[in-house]
Scaffold this active site. Structure first.
Site, PDB file in Angstrom:
ATOM      1  N   ARG A 162       0.857  -1.179   0.000  1.00  0.00           N
ATOM      2  CA  ARG A 162       0.000   0.000   0.000  1.00  0.00           C
ATOM      3  C   ARG A 162       0.897   1.235   0.000  1.00  0.00           C
ATOM      4  O   ARG A 162       1.967   1.243   0.592  1.00  0.00           O
ATOM      5  CB  ARG A 162      -0.882   0.023   1.246  1.00  0.00           C
ATOM      6  CG  ARG A 162      -2.022  -0.974   1.221  1.00  0.00           C
ATOM      7  CD  ARG A 162      -2.961  -0.776   2.390  1.00  0.00           C
ATOM      8  NE  ARG A 162      -2.391  -1.146   3.666  1.00  0.00           N
ATOM      9  CZ  ARG A 162      -1.926  -0.301   4.573  1.00  0.00           C
ATOM     10  NH1 ARG A 162      -1.993   1.000   4.358  1.00  0.00           N
ATOM     11  NH2 ARG A 162      -1.406  -0.727   5.699  1.00  0.00           N
ATOM     12  N   TYR A 218      -1.160  -3.714  -7.040  1.00  0.00           N
ATOM     13  CA  TYR A 218      -0.975  -4.413  -5.761  1.00  0.00           C
ATOM     14  C   TYR A 218      -2.279  -4.428  -4.944  1.00  0.00           C
ATOM     15  O   TYR A 218      -2.956  -3.391  -4.829  1.00  0.00           O
ATOM     16  CB  TYR A 218       0.149  -3.758  -4.928  1.00  0.00           C
ATOM     17  CG  TYR A 218       0.119  -4.265  -3.510  1.00  0.00           C
ATOM     18  CD1 TYR A 218       0.647  -5.523  -3.192  1.00  0.00           C
ATOM     19  CD2 TYR A 218      -0.540  -3.553  -2.506  1.00  0.00           C
ATOM     20  CE1 TYR A 218       0.538  -6.028  -1.914  1.00  0.00           C
ATOM     21  CE2 TYR A 218      -0.642  -4.059  -1.223  1.00  0.00           C
ATOM     22  CZ  TYR A 218      -0.104  -5.300  -0.932  1.00  0.00           C
ATOM     23  OH  TYR A 218      -0.234  -5.802   0.334  1.00  0.00           O
ATOM     24  N   GLY A 219      -2.569  -5.557  -4.324  1.00  0.00           N
ATOM     25  CA  GLY A 219      -3.797  -5.815  -3.565  1.00  0.00           C
ATOM     26  C   GLY A 219      -4.462  -4.646  -2.873  1.00  0.00           C
ATOM     27  O   GLY A 219      -5.514  -4.177  -3.290  1.00  0.00           O
ATOM     28  N   LYS A 233      -9.531  -2.042   1.791  1.00  0.00           N
ATOM     29  CA  LYS A 233      -9.197  -0.870   2.604  1.00  0.00           C
ATOM     30  C   LYS A 233      -9.947   0.382   2.114  1.00  0.00           C
ATOM     31  O   LYS A 233     -10.379   1.201   2.905  1.00  0.00           O
ATOM     32  CB  LYS A 233      -7.693  -0.607   2.561  1.00  0.00           C
ATOM     33  CG  LYS A 233      -6.838  -1.779   3.026  1.00  0.00           C
ATOM     34  CD  LYS A 233      -7.094  -2.116   4.464  1.00  0.00           C
ATOM     35  CE  LYS A 233      -6.083  -3.128   4.973  1.00  0.00           C
ATOM     36  NZ  LYS A 233      -6.364  -3.529   6.355  1.00  0.00           N
ATOM     37  N   HIS A 291     -10.895  -1.421  11.738  1.00  0.00           N
ATOM     38  CA  HIS A 291      -9.796  -2.305  11.324  1.00  0.00           C
ATOM     39  C   HIS A 291      -9.642  -3.377  12.401  1.00  0.00           C
ATOM     40  O   HIS A 291      -8.676  -3.363  13.167  1.00  0.00           O
ATOM     41  CB  HIS A 291      -8.536  -1.454  11.182  1.00  0.00           C
ATOM     42  CG  HIS A 291      -7.386  -2.123  10.514  1.00  0.00           C
ATOM     43  ND1 HIS A 291      -6.090  -1.684  10.634  1.00  0.00           N
ATOM     44  CD2 HIS A 291      -7.314  -3.208   9.688  1.00  0.00           C
ATOM     45  CE1 HIS A 291      -5.276  -2.455   9.929  1.00  0.00           C
ATOM     46  NE2 HIS A 291      -5.997  -3.393   9.349  1.00  0.00           N
ATOM     47  N   SER A 309      -1.341  -2.951  11.394  1.00  0.00           N
ATOM     48  CA  SER A 309      -0.889  -3.962  10.436  1.00  0.00           C
ATOM     49  C   SER A 309       0.355  -4.652  10.991  1.00  0.00           C
ATOM     50  O   SER A 309       1.201  -4.003  11.615  1.00  0.00           O
ATOM     51  CB  SER A 309      -0.537  -3.296   9.107  1.00  0.00           C
ATOM     52  OG  SER A 309      -1.626  -2.519   8.657  1.00  0.00           O
ATOM     53  N   ALA A 310       0.447  -5.966  10.757  1.00  0.00           N
ATOM     54  CA  ALA A 310       1.628  -6.764  11.147  1.00  0.00           C
ATOM     55  C   ALA A 310       1.802  -6.934  12.658  1.00  0.00           C
ATOM     56  O   ALA A 310       2.904  -7.069  13.149  1.00  0.00           O
ATOM     57  CB  ALA A 310       2.903  -6.196  10.534  1.00  0.00           C
ATOM     58  N   CYS A 311       0.686  -6.920  13.394  1.00  0.00           N
ATOM     59  CA  CYS A 311       0.760  -7.219  14.831  1.00  0.00           C
ATOM     60  C   CYS A 311       0.024  -8.518  15.157  1.00  0.00           C
ATOM     61  O   CYS A 311      -0.222  -8.818  16.329  1.00  0.00           O
ATOM     62  CB  CYS A 311       0.173  -6.088  15.657  1.00  0.00           C
ATOM     63  SG  CYS A 311       1.238  -4.636  15.759  1.00  0.00           S
ATOM     64  N   LYS A 365      -3.153  -9.888  13.717  1.00  0.00           N
ATOM     65  CA  LYS A 365      -4.628 -10.010  13.750  1.00  0.00           C
ATOM     66  C   LYS A 365      -5.080 -11.360  13.208  1.00  0.00           C
ATOM     67  O   LYS A 365      -5.935 -12.016  13.786  1.00  0.00           O
ATOM     68  CB  LYS A 365      -5.285  -8.897  12.937  1.00  0.00           C
ATOM     69  CG  LYS A 365      -5.380  -7.588  13.678  1.00  0.00           C
ATOM     70  CD  LYS A 365      -6.545  -6.699  13.236  1.00  0.00           C
ATOM     71  CE  LYS A 365      -6.547  -6.394  11.767  1.00  0.00           C
ATOM     72  NZ  LYS A 365      -5.378  -5.597  11.366  1.00  0.00           N
ATOM     73  N   THR A 366      -4.479 -11.750  12.068  1.00  0.00           N
ATOM     74  CA  THR A 366      -4.907 -13.019  11.464  1.00  0.00           C
ATOM     75  C   THR A 366      -4.594 -14.184  12.414  1.00  0.00           C
ATOM     76  O   THR A 366      -5.409 -15.097  12.570  1.00  0.00           O
ATOM     77  CB  THR A 366      -4.230 -13.216  10.089  1.00  0.00           C
ATOM     78  OG1 THR A 366      -4.507 -12.057   9.289  1.00  0.00           O
ATOM     79  CG2 THR A 366      -4.749 -14.440   9.369  1.00  0.00           C
ATOM     80  N   ASP A 377      -9.692  -8.944   9.572  1.00  0.00           N
ATOM     81  CA  ASP A 377      -9.136  -7.623   9.252  1.00  0.00           C
ATOM     82  C   ASP A 377     -10.123  -6.468   9.428  1.00  0.00           C
ATOM     83  O   ASP A 377      -9.719  -5.397   9.839  1.00  0.00           O
ATOM     84  CB  ASP A 377      -8.602  -7.633   7.803  1.00  0.00           C
ATOM     85  CG  ASP A 377      -7.684  -6.469   7.493  1.00  0.00           C
ATOM     86  OD1 ASP A 377      -6.842  -6.134   8.340  1.00  0.00           O
ATOM     87  OD2 ASP A 377      -7.803  -5.898   6.393  1.00  0.00           O
ATOM     88  N   ARG A 385       1.767 -12.189  -0.237  1.00  0.00           N
ATOM     89  CA  ARG A 385       0.420 -12.425   0.300  1.00  0.00           C
ATOM     90  C   ARG A 385      -0.223 -13.685  -0.251  1.00  0.00           C
ATOM     91  O   ARG A 385       0.130 -14.170  -1.317  1.00  0.00           O
ATOM     92  CB  ARG A 385      -0.479 -11.249  -0.112  1.00  0.00           C
ATOM     93  CG  ARG A 385      -0.027  -9.900   0.405  1.00  0.00           C
ATOM     94  CD  ARG A 385      -0.486  -9.692   1.794  1.00  0.00           C
ATOM     95  NE  ARG A 385      -0.039  -8.425   2.374  1.00  0.00           N
ATOM     96  CZ  ARG A 385      -0.709  -7.772   3.312  1.00  0.00           C
ATOM     97  NH1 ARG A 385      -1.850  -8.240   3.764  1.00  0.00           N
ATOM     98  NH2 ARG A 385      -0.232  -6.661   3.821  1.00  0.00           N
ATOM     99  N   GLY A 398      -1.125 -19.375  20.465  1.00  0.00           N
ATOM    100  CA  GLY A 398      -2.232 -20.074  21.122  1.00  0.00           C
ATOM    101  C   GLY A 398      -2.387 -19.700  22.590  1.00  0.00           C
ATOM    102  O   GLY A 398      -3.507 -19.697  23.137  1.00  0.00           O
TER     103      GLY A 398
HETATM  104  C1  OXD Z   1      -2.983  -4.103   6.196  1.00  0.00           C
HETATM  105  C2  OXD Z   1      -3.588  -5.253   5.520  1.00  0.00           C
HETATM  106  O1  OXD Z   1      -2.005  -3.544   5.687  1.00  0.00           O
HETATM  107  O2  OXD Z   1      -4.506  -5.835   6.093  1.00  0.00           O
HETATM  108  O3  OXD Z   1      -3.473  -3.732   7.280  1.00  0.00           O
HETATM  109  O4  OXD Z   1      -3.182  -5.574   4.395  1.00  0.00           O
HETATM  110 MN    MN Z   2      -5.278  -4.755   7.789  1.00  0.00          MN
END
Ligand code: OXD
Ligand code: MN
Length: 597
Positions: free
Chosen positions: A72, A200-201, A209, A229, A251-253, A255-256, A280, A379, A505
């Protein structure tokens, strides 16, 4: 152009797009398997996709973006509201007339020799009272195939829309993928998104987003709901009761990972389980019973591949085993499958890197990202239906009632493992001050604090001061039915810089305390910042951790927090007179509480 709808606003806009873009062909995307199959074949022929090993990865493909186009682009993302003031201090702004003119001149004639794909899609289950309709036009088959995974694409969407003007226009044109002319622009007052010169996505899957956060946050403000978010998960206890939680992390903490968590064995044996509703984005509205209900507006996961493996996130990895598009990962030529750093320890001997060049595992150096086989932001786009723990509520339009909202970020020393805010207003303060520290994984200095209120810094489509005010108003409407608000921090480090909490976990142990607090079952200690667990209330069964270590990450340090309060004060200055009074009061309370410590 034969239309699929009699909606006058849709037809007028599509005609304008056709006149502007001058495509050779026009194709309506209907969401059918036959059409998807034909498009996959076409994408392979065009060289946009590589077909992977169909025995091991049925329906899976690889795509490589232009190397100048891998993430992004926040510096080229604009909120073009009528006034600069309404975009606020945290967004790039441009006058809408000026920006339309600039974008139209870039996009003019750009579909010549190409096909204009028209994608009618629903964010949220089609027809759900919480769902909304979008139409994206694009010249990229890759975008079409991704949208078919990430959103609900169907001509039925047009039936649901009828003659309404409540739909989001999305124009995407790849143009020359020129980074100097790349713009991702939002016109919240016109329900319009325009994205040019990217493939890009996050820049081009306009339902994600752009619509589901930037435009939808503005719509939620105007219409009395929230677009956040946040992941959504359901925590099932041994009695079979499920309580839902929404959580916002930058982002990158992780979530998934949290959304798809597998509880530790002793809790699994007791009957605990996590169900994933979303990883997300969460759209939340007050339901008929006065509680806050959430849907995940998406239909798939656009997850970061590196670091995903069967231990870190078994369910995410399973989700990628069929009908998945991989972007910018490595291609293992031995068996025509994919690989990325952290997938396993078997570095492929015969592989192409994310740029399509032969990759030499001997030259791989973990600390140097330029030697990676997969791009660090590579991704997978995977259907949510593939996820082994997808919630049965995922496809239901009513949404799930949210018991707790969780904020969090990476803080080596500051926030304790978990704490509960004193009330909703205090929780909004906690979210507004949210921050995360940069890691060695990204370029630049390590440990730099970036304030990212509610993890919405790059995604809020209007003035963030007004956004905080909207949160406060939602709390007033919810009254005593409001979810409880918590903050977590999985990333406290010891004196050597090692993470103290095992995470993954084991975060289930913290979720259990949170749910117990919501049900009035767990005790807590009141501190200057909120309610912190009694150490004995965090279950450490089967965990190699003693009480003193646990206490060390539950500690609220006066000096660290005094500095934090000063930084929050600085951060708040940005919002000027649009910062709600209640939040200044919260900051003053925090300072007074700390002074008493
Ligand atoms: C982000 C994403 O950047 O979900 O937050 O791709
Ligand atoms: Mn995100």
């Amino acid at each position: 152009m034969t239309s699929k709808t009699s909606n006058p606003t849709v037809n007028k806009w599509l005609q304008e797009m056709k006149d502007l873009l001058t495509p050779d062909n026009i194709v309506w995307i209907d969401g059918s398997d036959e059409q998807r199959e034909a498009l996959r074949e076409e994408a392979v022929k065009l060289g946009e996709l590589t077909k992977l090993n169909q025995e091991k990865l049925p329906g899976c493909y690889l795509h490589r973006t232009n190397p100048n186009d891998v993430a992004r682009v926040e510096d080229r993302t604009f909120i073009c509201s009528k006034t600069k003031e309404n975009a606020g201090p945290t967004n790039n702004w441009c006058d809408p007339d000026e920006m339309y003119e600039k974008l139209y001149s870039i996009a003019k004639g750009s579909y010549k020799g190409r096909t204009m794909y028209i994608i009618p899609y629903s964010m949220g289950p089609i027809g759900s009272p919480l769902a909304k309709v979008g139409i994206e036009v694009t010249d990229s088959v890759y975008v079409v195939l991704n949208m078919l995974i990430m959103t609900r694409v169907s001509l039925k969407v047009l039936e649901v829309l009828g003659d309404s003007n409540d739909w989001v226009r999305g124009l995407h044109s790849r143009c020359d993928v020129d980074p100097e002319k790349r713009y991702i622009c939002h016109f919240p007052e016109d329900n319009t998104i325009i994205s040019v010169n990217s493939g890009y996505g996050g820049n081009v899957l306009l339902g994600k987003k752009c619509f589901a956060l930037r435009i939808a946050s503005y719509q939620g403000w105007k219409e009395g709901w929230m677009a956040e978010h946040m992941l959504i998960l359901g925590l099932q206890n041994p009695k079979g009761e499920v309580k839902y939680v929404a959580a916002a992390f930058p982002s990158a903490c992780g979530k998934t990972n949290l959304a798809m968590l597998i509880p530790p064995e002793y809790l699994r044996k007791k009957g605990y389980k996590i169900w994933t509703v979303g990883d997300d984005i969460s759209w939340m509205k007050i339901g008929p019973d006065g509680r806050l209900y959430a849907i995940n507006p998406e239909n798939g996961f656009f997850g970061v591949a590196p670091g995903t493996n069967e231990h870190s996130n078994f369910n995410a990895l399973e989700s990628t085993k069929k009908d998945t598009i991989f972007t910018n990962v490595a291609l293992d030529l031995n068996d025509n499958t994919v690989w990325w750093e952290g997938l396993n320890k078997n570095l492929p001997e015969n592989a192409l890197d994310w740029k399509g060049n032969p990759w030499d595992p001997a030259k791989f150096n973990k600390a140097d990202k330029t030697t990676c086989a997969a791009h660090p932001n590579s991704r997978f786009t995977a259907p949510a239906a593939n996820c082994p723990c997808i919630s049965e509520e995922f496809d239901k339009g009513a949404g799930v009632p949210i018991s707790a909202i969780i904020f969090g970020g990476r803080r080596a020393k500051c926030a304790p493992l978990v704490y509960q805010s004193k009330d909703w207003v205090n929780g909004v303060f906690v979210g507004s001050a949210m921050a995360s520290e940069t890691t060695a994984a990204a370029a630049g200095a390590v440990g730099v604090v970036r304030r990212d209120p509610m993890a919405m810094l790059p995604f809020c489509g209007y003035h963030m001061g007004d956004y905080f005010q909207h949160w406060l108003e939602m709390g007033e409407k919810l009254g005593d039915k409001a979810p409880k608000i918590f903050n977590v921090n999985w990333f406290r480090t010891d004196d050597e810089g090692n993470f103290v909490w095992p995470g993954f976990g084991d975060n289930m142990r913290v979720l259990n305390w949170i749910i117990d607090r919501c049900e009035g079952k767990a005790d807590a200690t009141e501190t200057a910042i909120g309610y912190v667990p009694k150490p004995e209330d965090i279950d450490l069964t089967d965990l190699d951790m003693d009480m003193d270590t646990l206490k060390s990450i539950l500690k609220v340090d006066k000096d660290v927090w005094t500095k934090e309060a000063e930084e929050i004060e600085e951060h708040y200055k940005k919002f000027g007179d649009r910062l709600p009074e209640e939040l200044s009061e919260q900051l003053a309370n925090l300072k007074a509480n700390l002074a008493k410590m």
